[in-house]
Design a protein around this motif. Sequence first.
Motif, PDB file in Angstrom:
ATOM      1  N   VAL A   1       0.696  -1.178   0.308  1.00 40.27           N
ATOM      2  CA  VAL A   1       0.332   0.157  -0.203  1.00 40.27           C
ATOM      3  C   VAL A   1       0.998   1.089  -0.049  1.00 40.27           C
ATOM      4  O   VAL A   1       1.449   1.609   0.678  1.00 40.27           O
ATOM      5  N   LEU A   2       0.236   1.989  -1.263  1.00 43.16           N
ATOM      6  CA  LEU A   2       1.891   3.361  -0.677  1.00 43.16           C
ATOM      7  C   LEU A   2       0.999   4.394  -0.132  1.00 43.16           C
ATOM      8  O   LEU A   2      -0.140   4.642   0.335  1.00 43.16           O
ATOM      9  N   ALA A   3       2.337   4.608   0.990  1.00 42.73           N
ATOM     10  CA  ALA A   3       2.399   5.419   1.626  1.00 42.73           C
ATOM     11  C   ALA A   3       2.323   7.039   1.189  1.00 42.73           C
ATOM     12  O   ALA A   3       2.404   8.466   2.205  1.00 42.73           O
ATOM     13  N   GLU A   4       3.057   7.421   0.533  1.00 43.90           N
ATOM     14  CA  GLU A   4       2.926   8.849  -0.343  1.00 43.90           C
ATOM     15  C   GLU A   4       2.865   8.300  -1.598  1.00 43.90           C
ATOM     16  O   GLU A   4       2.623   7.411  -2.583  1.00 43.90           O
ATOM     17  N   PRO A   5       2.287  10.128  -1.817  1.00 43.23           N
ATOM     18  CA  PRO A   5       1.998   9.782  -3.522  1.00 43.23           C
ATOM     19  C   PRO A   5       3.210  10.045  -4.346  1.00 43.23           C
ATOM     20  O   PRO A   5       4.401  10.047  -4.646  1.00 43.23           O
ATOM     21  N   LEU A   6       3.220   8.982  -5.506  1.00 43.64           N
ATOM     22  CA  LEU A   6       3.171   8.861  -6.876  1.00 43.64           C
ATOM     23  C   LEU A   6       3.102  10.069  -7.720  1.00 43.64           C
ATOM     24  O   LEU A   6       2.593  10.637  -7.778  1.00 43.64           O
ATOM     25  N   ILE A   7       4.827  10.776  -7.423  1.00 44.59           N
ATOM     26  CA  ILE A   7       4.665  11.731  -8.597  1.00 44.59           C
ATOM     27  C   ILE A   7       5.313  12.008  -9.537  1.00 44.59           C
ATOM     28  O   ILE A   7       6.538  10.776  -9.556  1.00 44.59           O
ATOM     29  N   ALA A   8       5.022  11.932 -10.811  1.00 47.78           N
ATOM     30  CA  ALA A   8       6.073  11.882 -11.735  1.00 47.78           C
ATOM     31  C   ALA A   8       7.528  13.284 -11.969  1.00 47.78           C
ATOM     32  O   ALA A   8       7.018  14.305 -11.691  1.00 47.78           O
ATOM     33  N   ALA A   9       8.294  12.851 -12.535  1.00 49.52           N
ATOM     34  CA  ALA A   9       9.472  13.145 -11.524  1.00 49.52           C
ATOM     35  C   ALA A   9      10.205  13.733 -13.933  1.00 49.52           C
ATOM     36  O   ALA A   9      11.135  14.255 -13.791  1.00 49.52           O
TER      37      ALA A   9
ATOM     38  N   GLY B   1       6.039  16.635 -12.209  1.00 48.35           N
ATOM     39  CA  GLY B   1       5.139  16.901 -11.074  1.00 48.35           C
ATOM     40  C   GLY B   1       3.628  16.534 -10.986  1.00 48.35           C
ATOM     41  O   GLY B   1       3.216  17.223  -9.899  1.00 48.35           O
ATOM     42  N   GLN B   2       2.965  15.915 -11.557  1.00 48.34           N
ATOM     43  CA  GLN B   2       1.540  15.632 -11.583  1.00 48.34           C
ATOM     44  C   GLN B   2       1.428  14.116 -10.442  1.00 48.34           C
ATOM     45  O   GLN B   2       2.672  13.372 -10.332  1.00 48.34           O
ATOM     46  N   GLN B   3       0.587  13.875 -10.216  1.00 45.74           N
ATOM     47  CA  GLN B   3       0.796  12.658  -8.802  1.00 45.74           C
ATOM     48  C   GLN B   3      -0.262  12.470  -9.785  1.00 45.74           C
ATOM     49  O   GLN B   3      -1.593  11.917 -10.304  1.00 45.74           O
ATOM     50  N   LEU B   4       0.650  10.552  -9.847  1.00 44.83           N
ATOM     51  CA  LEU B   4      -0.109   9.984 -10.209  1.00 44.83           C
ATOM     52  C   LEU B   4      -0.824   8.767  -9.750  1.00 44.83           C
ATOM     53  O   LEU B   4      -2.387   8.034 -10.431  1.00 44.83           O
ATOM     54  N   ILE B   5       0.036   8.305  -8.486  1.00 47.20           N
ATOM     55  CA  ILE B   5      -0.870   7.229  -7.979  1.00 47.20           C
ATOM     56  C   ILE B   5      -0.926   7.984  -6.408  1.00 47.20           C
ATOM     57  O   ILE B   5       0.070   8.456  -5.281  1.00 47.20           O
TER      58      ILE B   5
ATOM     59  N   ALA C   1       6.117   2.873 -15.844  1.00 48.12           N
ATOM     60  CA  ALA C   1       6.766   4.089 -16.923  1.00 48.12           C
ATOM     61  C   ALA C   1       7.006   6.048 -15.963  1.00 48.12           C
ATOM     62  O   ALA C   1       7.631   6.336 -17.028  1.00 48.12           O
ATOM     63  N   ALA C   2       6.665   5.886 -14.799  1.00 49.03           N
ATOM     64  CA  ALA C   2       7.149   7.202 -14.344  1.00 49.03           C
ATOM     65  C   ALA C   2       8.572   6.569 -13.673  1.00 49.03           C
ATOM     66  O   ALA C   2       9.340   7.719 -13.515  1.00 49.03           O
ATOM     67  N   ASN C   3       9.274   6.239 -13.705  1.00 52.89           N
ATOM     68  CA  ASN C   3      10.952   6.350 -13.538  1.00 52.89           C
ATOM     69  C   ASN C   3      11.251   5.907 -12.365  1.00 52.89           C
ATOM     70  O   ASN C   3      12.094   5.993 -11.710  1.00 52.89           O
TER      71      ASN C   3
ATOM     72  N   ASN D   1       8.229   3.785  -1.879  1.00 52.12           N
ATOM     73  CA  ASN D   1       7.829   4.403   0.032  1.00 52.12           C
ATOM     74  C   ASN D   1       5.873   3.989  -0.069  1.00 52.12           C
ATOM     75  O   ASN D   1       4.834   4.385  -0.557  1.00 52.12           O
ATOM     76  N   VAL D   2       6.223   2.952   0.566  1.00 54.78           N
ATOM     77  CA  VAL D   2       4.446   1.662   1.324  1.00 54.78           C
ATOM     78  C   VAL D   2       4.800   1.375   2.355  1.00 54.78           C
ATOM     79  O   VAL D   2       5.701   1.703   3.196  1.00 54.78           O
ATOM     80  N   ALA D   3       3.758   1.342   2.910  1.00 58.85           N
ATOM     81  CA  ALA D   3       3.648   0.814   4.276  1.00 58.85           C
ATOM     82  C   ALA D   3       4.004   0.149   5.353  1.00 58.85           C
ATOM     83  O   ALA D   3       4.023  -0.716   4.809  1.00 58.85           O
ATOM     84  N   ARG D   4       4.852   0.197   6.677  1.00 56.23           N
ATOM     85  CA  ARG D   4       5.130  -1.335   6.764  1.00 56.23           C
ATOM     86  C   ARG D   4       3.802  -1.832   7.086  1.00 56.23           C
ATOM     87  O   ARG D   4       2.699  -1.289   8.056  1.00 56.23           O
ATOM     88  N   ARG D   5       4.384  -2.949   7.182  1.00 52.19           N
ATOM     89  CA  ARG D   5       2.901  -4.311   7.278  1.00 52.19           C
ATOM     90  C   ARG D   5       3.112  -4.760   8.677  1.00 52.19           C
ATOM     91  O   ARG D   5       4.293  -5.226   9.550  1.00 52.19           O
ATOM     92  N   PRO D   6       2.237  -5.241   9.560  1.00 46.34           N
ATOM     93  CA  PRO D   6       2.507  -5.525  11.031  1.00 46.34           C
ATOM     94  C   PRO D   6       3.305  -7.080  11.117  1.00 46.34           C
ATOM     95  O   PRO D   6       2.821  -8.051   9.966  1.00 46.34           O
ATOM     96  N   ARG D   7       3.601  -7.127  12.245  1.00 46.46           N
ATOM     97  CA  ARG D   7       4.449  -9.013  12.351  1.00 46.46           C
ATOM     98  C   ARG D   7       3.111  -9.210  13.442  1.00 46.46           C
ATOM     99  O   ARG D   7       2.394  -8.489  14.408  1.00 46.46           O
ATOM    100  N   ILE D   8       1.972  -9.847  13.034  1.00 47.15           N
ATOM    101  CA  ILE D   8       0.827 -10.732  13.418  1.00 47.15           C
ATOM    102  C   ILE D   8       0.970 -12.584  13.740  1.00 47.15           C
ATOM    103  O   ILE D   8       2.442 -13.328  13.170  1.00 47.15           O
TER     104      ILE D   8
END
Length: 400
Positions: A34-42, A141-145, A161-163, A168-175
């Motif tokens: 799961v994406l934790a920060e926006p994916l920005i086109a470079a 500079g466009q937010q893609l995701i 495609a955005a290179n 940066n994704v969310a850390r997953r819990p240990r269960i």
Amino acid sequence: MSLLPVDDAIAAILQRVPAPTAERVPLSQAGGRVLAEPLIAAHDQPPFHASAMDGYALRAADVVEGHRLSLIGTSQAGAGFSGRVAPGEAVRIFTGAPVPEGADTVIMQEEALVDGSHVSFTAPARPGHSVRPRGNDFARGQQLIAPGTRMGAMQLSVAAAANSAILNVARRPRIALLATGDELVLPGDPLGPDQIVASNSYGLAPLLSPYAQSVDDHGIVGDERAKLRSKLADIFAGDLDILITTGGASVGDHDIVQELLLEMGVTLDFWRINMRPGKPLMFGTRGKTLVFGLPGNPVSAMVTAIVFIKPALRRWLGYAEPPTWRLPLAAATPPNTARRHFMRARLVHTPNGPQLEPIAQTDSGHTSSLGGANMLIIQPEGDPGQPAGTTIEALSIDAF
């Protein structure tokens, strides 16, 4: 003690879930995360004006009656034409190739007549036709995701495609999972008198693993205080975020899980919910660890995990809550009691579209009815029952 409403229990659990934290992973390992920060086109995509088809690049104004343009070169993907297209000139071009400077249109090769080093066209030229402008797909500079998006096949393709080689994704819990009860044996072991096969952990692990860094099954421990305390101590000594026990969540003479958890420092938030199946659900915390005590009956364990633990895991990952499904009933539902009923159901496809077919079995220990279920109908407290065709709310069992 009064029974806690389902919605209040969910709200209490979500208040205990920590905010998502990010970690960086290679794109090749980001599937299902799961994406934790926006994916920005470079960069701009395409990074140049590109041809949308095989044909010829030229100036639209040159296609007039009696025209005959000089072919001055070729532009192909990865090897564009380096010169400029002047009046009266054209360049052979292929799909994805840069449109040369000076050209403002592309005419497909099927509408071209080539005569040696010259070309003419059987169709009129339109400025901008079959040209993908620079940044047509996305711009720098466009937010893609958006954050909170699960990275599936389509999203990973966009990130590539955005290179974006690192995400940066969310850390997953240990269960950690622990089944309790003297009556339980592992699948494959011989059944002794008064014993049953343990099934809960084998359903919970695949249900929860898409959200987790790890799901460690600690097996079965019997209803002996010393052994159960020792096992719980070993589990708490590990680096875990969520403990899920099954069985022993009530307060009978042999239901010692709650008692031991309290002795070991668990702060109990609640343990009885106004629902069926799954009334004796227990939830609390021990430091940073969330502790769920699920009922031992297999249907109750799976239903409470779907209703309470999955929303907690989605909140942990910063994943947006899915809308509740609203679908018509394929058959009538019976009257409900004063407890909210999560009724097993199957999604069926009919000539009139998808519908929900209730499964009549309500026994919380009836495991075979789970095999045909992929939905849970949410039947409100005191519902008089609804006829076929009524649109009702439901939860998907398998959806992430």
